[in-house]
Design a protein around this motif. Structure first.
Motif, PDB file in Angstrom:
ATOM      1  N   ALA A   1      -4.523   3.574  -8.729  1.00  0.00           N
ATOM      2  CA  ALA A   1      -4.320   4.784  -7.935  1.00  0.00           C
ATOM      3  C   ALA A   1      -4.122   6.003  -8.816  1.00  0.00           C
ATOM      4  CB  ALA A   1      -3.112   4.592  -7.007  1.00  0.00           C
ATOM      5  N   GLN A   2      -3.347   5.856  -9.877  1.00  0.00           N
ATOM      6  CA  GLN A   2      -3.072   6.962 -10.786  1.00  0.00           C
ATOM      7  C   GLN A   2      -4.364   7.523 -11.360  1.00  0.00           C
ATOM      8  OE1 GLN A   2      -0.053   8.381 -11.971  1.00  0.00           O
ATOM      9  NE2 GLN A   2      -1.286   9.808 -13.171  1.00  0.00           N
TER      10      GLN A   2
ATOM     11  N   VAL B   1      -6.870   9.030  -8.394  1.00  0.00           N
ATOM     12  CA  VAL B   1      -6.386  10.264  -7.760  1.00  0.00           C
ATOM     13  C   VAL B   1      -6.302  11.395  -8.781  1.00  0.00           C
ATOM     14  CG1 VAL B   1      -4.468  11.315  -6.502  1.00  0.00           C
ATOM     15  CG2 VAL B   1      -5.147   8.959  -5.998  1.00  0.00           C
TER      16      VAL B   1
ATOM     17  N   VAL C   1      -7.525  10.302   0.191  1.00  0.00           N
ATOM     18  CA  VAL C   1      -7.210   8.927  -0.221  1.00  0.00           C
ATOM     19  C   VAL C   1      -7.044   8.112   1.056  1.00  0.00           C
ATOM     20  CG1 VAL C   1      -5.652   7.424  -1.514  1.00  0.00           C
ATOM     21  CG2 VAL C   1      -6.033   9.777  -2.287  1.00  0.00           C
TER      22      VAL C   1
ATOM     23  N   VAL D   1     -11.241   6.998  -2.688  1.00  0.00           N
ATOM     24  CA  VAL D   1     -10.689   8.257  -3.178  1.00  0.00           C
ATOM     25  C   VAL D   1     -11.862   9.215  -3.334  1.00  0.00           C
ATOM     26  CG1 VAL D   1      -9.410   9.412  -5.013  1.00  0.00           C
ATOM     27  CG2 VAL D   1      -8.832   7.047  -4.390  1.00  0.00           C
TER      28      VAL D   1
ATOM     29  N   SER E   1       0.811  -1.228   0.000  1.00  0.00           N
ATOM     30  CA  SER E   1       0.000   0.000   0.000  1.00  0.00           C
ATOM     31  C   SER E   1       0.837   1.267   0.000  1.00  0.00           C
ATOM     32  CB  SER E   1      -0.937   0.004   1.212  1.00  0.00           C
ATOM     33  OG  SER E   1      -0.197  -0.047   2.428  1.00  0.00           O
TER      34      SER E   1
ATOM     35  N   LEU F   1     -10.296   0.733  -0.285  1.00  0.00           N
ATOM     36  CA  LEU F   1      -9.616   1.933  -0.777  1.00  0.00           C
ATOM     37  C   LEU F   1     -10.677   2.920  -1.251  1.00  0.00           C
ATOM     38  CD1 LEU F   1      -7.195   3.603  -1.891  1.00  0.00           C
ATOM     39  CD2 LEU F   1      -7.416   2.263  -4.007  1.00  0.00           C
TER      40      LEU F   1
ATOM     41  N   LEU G   1       0.446   3.471  -2.982  1.00  0.00           N
ATOM     42  CA  LEU G   1      -0.671   4.417  -3.035  1.00  0.00           C
ATOM     43  C   LEU G   1      -0.229   5.795  -2.570  1.00  0.00           C
ATOM     44  CD1 LEU G   1      -3.494   2.179  -1.517  1.00  0.00           C
ATOM     45  CD2 LEU G   1      -3.193   2.769  -3.920  1.00  0.00           C
TER      46      LEU G   1
ATOM     47  N   ALA H   1      -0.232   9.182  -4.954  1.00  0.00           N
ATOM     48  CA  ALA H   1      -1.082  10.301  -4.562  1.00  0.00           C
ATOM     49  C   ALA H   1      -0.268  11.565  -4.324  1.00  0.00           C
ATOM     50  CB  ALA H   1      -1.879   9.934  -3.310  1.00  0.00           C
TER      51      ALA H   1
END
Length: 328
Positions: free
Chosen positions: A226-227, A230, A245, A258, A186, A256, A189, A193
């Motif tokens: 994540a990309q 976020v 996040v 966002v 993790s 998770l 992440l 972010a």
């Protein structure tokens, strides 16, 4: 009648020729001229038995012509036959479309990336010319920046296309879970972010609540997930608005989320999320191909993860992805 058909979108139309509120031939013509109705099987059920009437109707594009009185068995047989043919034709069209889409996915990205690399390389060489004036250097920098942006867009399309090919190869309703023992940490992440927030000049807007844990997903898929999530949150919220996040434990694993405080999406828009789908583009003058949330959803499905889009509180959009605890 045509307006009603556009709303109902039937699988098959049975119409008389002589009607109190119109003519069946006019209804057939209007349906064929409407993209939403064209292709729907059309059967005439009429008392007009003259061969000329039948020939005219078939020439206009009717799929069948039944003369009253018609037995129940004959009517059922005609309807079943037309629905079966329509289903087969639709399946063939989908197969051709899928084949065309697959060919595009395999060939177009490469054909686009190759000239982009050539343009960028030539621009970098030109930028090193000692006699290049400042105005010319600015133009070269703009070309390089444009190439980089286009390259990122093409690569995102490429990733999405590859995932669609993988998903189409799966049995209906199944997902491609990561191989046993495949995990990503993790901490990635947090790295993603923070990098996106800094690039946007909004490091102060980012709120992180990420606990250290290993997640059952390929590392490159976690980075892509994540990309996209976020980046979408920062893109659709203004400077000064918080982007959160969080990765928190649940009863069965980890969640998770966002969330942003931006413009948000209504229920219809969230249900229609897909590639090249942008909502309110004219009002917001937003950039990009509209791939972010579609890419995130594809990553989630490939890895057997639950994904949910919902309004954030007090406003904005919240995306939640559910991870089950890894099994070893």
């Amino acid at each position: 009648a045509a307006a009603t058909l556009r709303t109902v979108r039937p699988q098959l139309i049975i119409s008389d020729i002589m009607m109190a509120d119109g003519d069946g031939h006019d209804l057939l013509r209007s349906g064929q001229a409407d993209p939403l109705l064209n292709g729907i099987p059309f059967i005439f059920l009429t008392a007009r038995s003259e061969p000329a009437d039948q020939r005219r109707s078939m020439n206009l594009g009717a799929d069948d012509y039944l003369v009253k009185p018609v037995s129940r068995q004959d009517l059922i047989h005609a309807v079943r036959t037309r629905l079966t043919r329509s289903k087969v034709a639709g399946r063939c069209q989908r197969q051709l479309l899928d084949q065309f889409r697959d060919e595009l996915a395999r060939s177009v990205p490469h054909e686009l990336l190759t000239p982009l690399h050539t343009i960028r390389g030539a621009s970098e060489t030109l930028a090193l010319e000692p006699g290049l004036e400042s105005s010319g250097r600015e133009l070269v920098d703009m070309i390089i920046a444009g190439c980089d942006r286009m390259t990122r867009t093409v690569k995102r399309f490429w990733r999405w296309s590859e995932m669609q090919l993988e998903l189409r190869g799966l049995p209906p309703g199944q997902t491609m879970h990561p191989p046993r023992g495949v995990v990503a940490h993790s901490d990635r992440l947090t790295e993603v972010a923070q990098g996106i927030a800094e690039e946007a000049g909004r490091a102060g807007d980012l709120k992180l609540d990420i606990q250290p844990v290993r997640l059952p997903i390929r590392d490159d898929h976690l980075l892509l997930l994540a990309q996209e999530l976020v980046d979408n949150a920062f893109k659709f919220s203004a400077a000064g608005q918080r982007v959160e996040v969080a990765l928190r434990p649940t009863g069965e694993g980890w969640n998770l989320s966002v969330s942003d405080c931006g413009c948000g999406m209504n229920a219809a828009q969230m249900a229609a999320i897909g590639p090249l789908r942008q909502f309110g583009r004219p009002e917001r003058a937003q950039q990009g191909p509209g791939l972010g949330l579609a890419l995130a959803a594809a990553v989630a499905r490939l890895n057997g993860l639950g994904v949910r889009f919902q309004p954030a509180v007090p406003r904005g959009l919240s995306v939640s992805v559910s991870f089950h605890s890894p099994q070893y």
